[in-house]
Write an enzyme that holds these catalytic residues in place. Sequence first.
Site, PDB file in Angstrom:
ATOM      1  N   ARG A   1       0.607   0.341  -9.778  1.00  0.00           N
ATOM      2  CA  ARG A   1      -0.154   0.053  -8.564  1.00  0.00           C
ATOM      3  C   ARG A   1       0.780   0.070  -7.360  1.00  0.00           C
ATOM      4  O   ARG A   1       1.996   0.106  -7.502  1.00  0.00           O
ATOM      5  CB  ARG A   1      -0.886  -1.285  -8.677  1.00  0.00           C
ATOM      6  N   GLY A   2       0.135   0.017  -6.172  1.00  0.00           N
ATOM      7  CA  GLY A   2       0.901   0.151  -4.941  1.00  0.00           C
ATOM      8  C   GLY A   2       0.882   1.629  -4.581  1.00  0.00           C
ATOM      9  O   GLY A   2       1.224   2.482  -5.420  1.00  0.00           O
ATOM     10  N   ALA A   3       0.491   1.917  -3.342  1.00  0.00           N
ATOM     11  CA  ALA A   3       0.206   3.306  -2.973  1.00  0.00           C
ATOM     12  C   ALA A   3       1.385   4.254  -3.218  1.00  0.00           C
ATOM     13  O   ALA A   3       1.209   5.365  -3.728  1.00  0.00           O
ATOM     14  CB  ALA A   3      -0.229   3.352  -1.516  1.00  0.00           C
ATOM     15  N   ALA A   4       2.599   3.841  -2.865  1.00  0.00           N
ATOM     16  CA  ALA A   4       3.760   4.728  -3.039  1.00  0.00           C
ATOM     17  C   ALA A   4       4.079   4.913  -4.529  1.00  0.00           C
ATOM     18  O   ALA A   4       4.430   6.015  -4.968  1.00  0.00           O
ATOM     19  CB  ALA A   4       4.974   4.161  -2.301  1.00  0.00           C
TER      20      ALA A   4
ATOM     21  N   ARG B   1      -8.624   5.873  -8.723  1.00  0.00           N
ATOM     22  CA  ARG B   1      -8.828   4.849  -7.685  1.00  0.00           C
ATOM     23  C   ARG B   1      -9.110   5.575  -6.365  1.00  0.00           C
ATOM     24  O   ARG B   1      -8.390   6.504  -6.015  1.00  0.00           O
ATOM     25  CB  ARG B   1      -7.587   3.937  -7.529  1.00  0.00           C
TER      26      ARG B   1
ATOM     27  N   CYS C   1      -0.148  -9.421  -0.047  1.00  0.00           N
ATOM     28  CA  CYS C   1      -0.097  -8.517  -1.204  1.00  0.00           C
ATOM     29  C   CYS C   1       1.357  -8.109  -1.511  1.00  0.00           C
ATOM     30  O   CYS C   1       2.305  -8.842  -1.176  1.00  0.00           O
ATOM     31  CB  CYS C   1      -0.988  -7.302  -1.009  1.00  0.00           C
TER      32      CYS C   1
ATOM     33  N   ASP D   1      -2.797   1.127   2.291  1.00  0.00           N
ATOM     34  CA  ASP D   1      -3.244   2.090   1.269  1.00  0.00           C
ATOM     35  C   ASP D   1      -3.726   3.369   1.926  1.00  0.00           C
ATOM     36  O   ASP D   1      -3.608   4.446   1.349  1.00  0.00           O
ATOM     37  CB  ASP D   1      -4.327   1.459   0.396  1.00  0.00           C
TER      38      ASP D   1
ATOM     39  N   ASN E   1      -5.991  -1.837   3.993  1.00  0.00           N
ATOM     40  CA  ASN E   1      -4.999  -2.502   3.142  1.00  0.00           C
ATOM     41  C   ASN E   1      -5.704  -3.575   2.316  1.00  0.00           C
ATOM     42  O   ASN E   1      -6.915  -3.792   2.439  1.00  0.00           O
ATOM     43  CB  ASN E   1      -3.881  -3.103   3.997  1.00  0.00           C
ATOM     44  N   LYS E   2      -4.947  -4.256   1.480  1.00  0.00           N
ATOM     45  CA  LYS E   2      -5.496  -5.238   0.548  1.00  0.00           C
ATOM     46  C   LYS E   2      -6.435  -6.214   1.244  1.00  0.00           C
ATOM     47  O   LYS E   2      -6.166  -6.672   2.353  1.00  0.00           O
ATOM     48  CB  LYS E   2      -4.346  -5.987  -0.133  1.00  0.00           C
TER      49      LYS E   2
ATOM     50  N   LYS F   1       0.446   7.873   3.573  1.00  0.00           N
ATOM     51  CA  LYS F   1      -0.684   6.924   3.679  1.00  0.00           C
ATOM     52  C   LYS F   1      -1.674   7.356   4.764  1.00  0.00           C
ATOM     53  O   LYS F   1      -2.690   6.712   4.966  1.00  0.00           O
ATOM     54  CB  LYS F   1      -0.183   5.511   3.992  1.00  0.00           C
TER      55      LYS F   1
HETATM   56  P1  RI2 Z   1       3.258   0.381  -1.124  1.00  0.00           P
HETATM   57  C1  RI2 Z   1      -1.311  -2.075  -2.602  1.00  0.00           C
HETATM   58  O1  RI2 Z   1      -2.562  -1.852  -3.171  1.00  0.00           O
HETATM   59  C2  RI2 Z   1      -1.335  -3.072  -1.459  1.00  0.00           C
HETATM   60  O2  RI2 Z   1      -2.575  -3.075  -0.751  1.00  0.00           O
HETATM   61  C3  RI2 Z   1      -0.178  -2.584  -0.619  1.00  0.00           C
HETATM   62  O3  RI2 Z   1      -0.194  -3.045   0.715  1.00  0.00           O
HETATM   63  C4  RI2 Z   1      -0.379  -1.073  -0.720  1.00  0.00           C
HETATM   64  O4  RI2 Z   1      -0.779  -0.860  -2.081  1.00  0.00           O
HETATM   65  C5  RI2 Z   1       0.824  -0.251  -0.379  1.00  0.00           C
HETATM   66  O5  RI2 Z   1       1.873  -0.427  -1.297  1.00  0.00           O
HETATM   67  P2  RI2 Z   1      -2.827  -2.072  -4.772  1.00  0.00           P
HETATM   68  O6  RI2 Z   1      -2.475  -0.766  -5.442  1.00  0.00           O
HETATM   69  O7  RI2 Z   1       2.930   1.842  -1.182  1.00  0.00           O
HETATM   70  O8  RI2 Z   1      -2.006  -3.232  -5.236  1.00  0.00           O
HETATM   71  O9  RI2 Z   1       3.829  -0.004   0.198  1.00  0.00           O
HETATM   72  O10 RI2 Z   1      -4.318  -2.355  -4.881  1.00  0.00           O
HETATM   73  O11 RI2 Z   1       4.093  -0.085  -2.285  1.00  0.00           O
END
Ligand code: RI2
Length: 318
Positions: free
Chosen positions: A23-26, A66, A131, A200, A210-211, A236
């Site tokens: 998880r996390g967009a990157a 997702r 988050c 996101d 975002n979250k 993003k």
């Molecule tokens: P990075 C996460 O979503 C959070 O909302 C966070 O701010 C966003 O991804 C970006 O994360 P989730 O996948 O790319 O936990 O900065 O639902 O790591």
Amino acid sequence: MTDHDLAPEVEETAEAIASMEVRGAATIAGAAADALAAQARATDAEDADEFRATMRAAGRRLHETRPTAVSLPNTLRYVLRRMDGADAATVRENVLAAAAEFDDRLDAAQDDLGQIGANRLQDGDTIMTHCHSTDALSCVEAALDQGKEISAIVKETRPRNQGHITAEALREMGVPVTLIVDSAARRYLDEVDHVLVGADSIGADGSVINKIGTSGLAVNARERGVPIMTAAQTIKLHPETLAGHTVEIEMRDEAEVIAEDAREAIGEVTVENPAFDVTPPRYMDAIVTESGQFPPESIVTLMRELFGEGATEPWAET
Ligand code: RI2
């Protein structure tokens, strides 16, 4: 359903993204690029068109996991647009090169935006986080490297408590952390110098997706006069919003909000679990990317530069 042979890594990655193990967009973007590379290595099609069709099928499987984080389709665009070649071996080579180049750019972008975001933080600042965002944490890491002392108030971020991941990462960096429940955020904003969040997706009008809870935090920060920045690599930026589309907000399992037995004890209730919300640009001070810092309303100029040709869906062709 597809009749193409998908590599096990594609199925595993898709499942891991859907379940949020990845998880996390990157992080999702990097995993998707790696899965496409695995597909390219596994595909034994000898015909170039057949090879490309299998790659697109892998793209579709990853894409359906997702809906909100645009880093996923942007990754697929980056790799699947680079499938030129008259024979399968050349297509494979191009896909592998594109996936490797994408991974390198992802890491470099995060480092570069971290430097820019760090310049907004002062020695002795207390930040508030929401988050877990690797882009946001990159700004903190760079600020520490610049010799600044930073402390953090970390929102737990219900329902999945991803604030705990942030707390752990910050402690590993040596940052003093105070963990609070989400509803305590406004009370603690008086002690905060800067709110720092990730994203996101970013819309063409400068909206930050975002979250869930980010928009309320941003409104409270504005009311308290605390600056708030979004750290977000250019993957993003959501190209479809240039053409007026809105970003789909993922609705997740109700069981993330309340356990079944507790829900039964309450009686008949509707439970809703949107994973993200939209912060209008007027509540955000800056969007920090690897290409510089932008007032949210001007992010459209960068989007036009990067996505001038519009948003294609190279995975969609069968
Ligand atoms: P990075 C996460 O979503 C959070 O909302 C966070 O701010 C966003 O991804 C970006 O994360 P989730 O996948 O790319 O936990 O900065 O639902 O790591």
